[in-house]
Design an enzyme around this catalytic site. Structure first.
Site, short mmCIF file in Angstrom:
data_model
loop_
_atom_site.label_atom_id
_atom_site.label_comp_id
_atom_site.label_asym_id
_atom_site.label_seq_id
_atom_site.Cartn_x
_atom_site.Cartn_y
_atom_site.Cartn_z
CG ASP A 1 -1.71 1.16 1.24
OD1 ASP A 1 -2.05 1.93 0.24
OD2 ASP A 1 -2.28 1.74 2.35
CD GLU B 1 -5.01 0.78 -1.66
OE1 GLU B 1 -5.33 2.02 -1.37
OE2 GLU B 1 -5.13 0.00 -0.93
CG ASP C 1 -1.32 3.19 6.50
OD1 ASP C 1 -1.66 3.86 5.45
OD2 ASP C 1 -1.25 3.78 7.64
#
EC number: 3.1.21.10
Length: 185
Positions: free
Chosen positions: A10, A70, A143
């Site tokens: 991410d 992502e 996260d």
């Protein structure tokens, strides 16, 4: 039995979350989740360098067979979007430099794969991952679980028709993105 390791990322310029899973046959095993905290750095270029270096370090340590990342979502703030795109780009460059196939997934697709709801909260995604993978305690910042979610999403989508973009190396990236590559005149 086939074994492979998937690194999920991410990307972010404040915090980069990442998670690793090992796939044995058709089963997932949790390996690690963590984050790279970049809040203490003011220099955007230093942050990008640290993202690149940490990604290379993860690759060299864990030898992932694939990377799931992502994709940035389109927000109203163009500057934030640009910074996020750069963070994603350097993480992708690290993987591409080691010839590791990369697949991008939109946040909604990741949430849908994990929870069945494309609008799920970070907390819902984290709780589902905790249940799926038997994670004892969740990190304070989510996260890291978002990075892990990208890896799990990739596992669920393996063998299916690819909906995200994927690249197997620089040549593949250039071929699929001629508009993003300049030519010398």
């Amino acid at each position: 039995m086939e074994e492979r390791i998937i690194l999920g990322i991410d990307p972010g310029t404040t915090i980069m979350g990442f998670g690793l899973i090992k796939v044995v046959g058709k089963r997932m095993q949790f390996l690690q989740l963590n984050e790279l905290d970049l809040k203490k750095y003011d220099d955007h270029y230093l942050k990008l360098k640290l993202i690149f270096e940490r990604t290379i370090e993860l690759i060299d340590t864990h030898n992932p067979d694939e990377i799931a990342i992502e994709a940035p979502f389109f927000g109203k703030n163009v500057q934030s979007m640009l910074k996020l795109g750069r963070a994603q780009g350097v993480a992708m460059a690290a993987g591409l430099s080691r010839e590791i196939p990369i697949t991008e997934y939109l946040p909604k697709k990741i949430k849908m794969a994990i929870t069945g709801n494309g609008n799920a909260s970070k907390e819902q995604v984290a709780k589902m991952l905790q249940s799926l993978l038997g994670i004892k305690t969740l990190p304070k910042n989510l996260d890291a679980t978002d990075g892990l979610a990208a890896a799990v999403c990739h596992f669920y989508n393996s063998g299916r028709v690819k909906v995200g973009k994927s690249y197997s190396g620089w040549a593949s990236f250039v071929k699929q993105n001629p508009d993003k590559v300049g030519t010398k005149k």
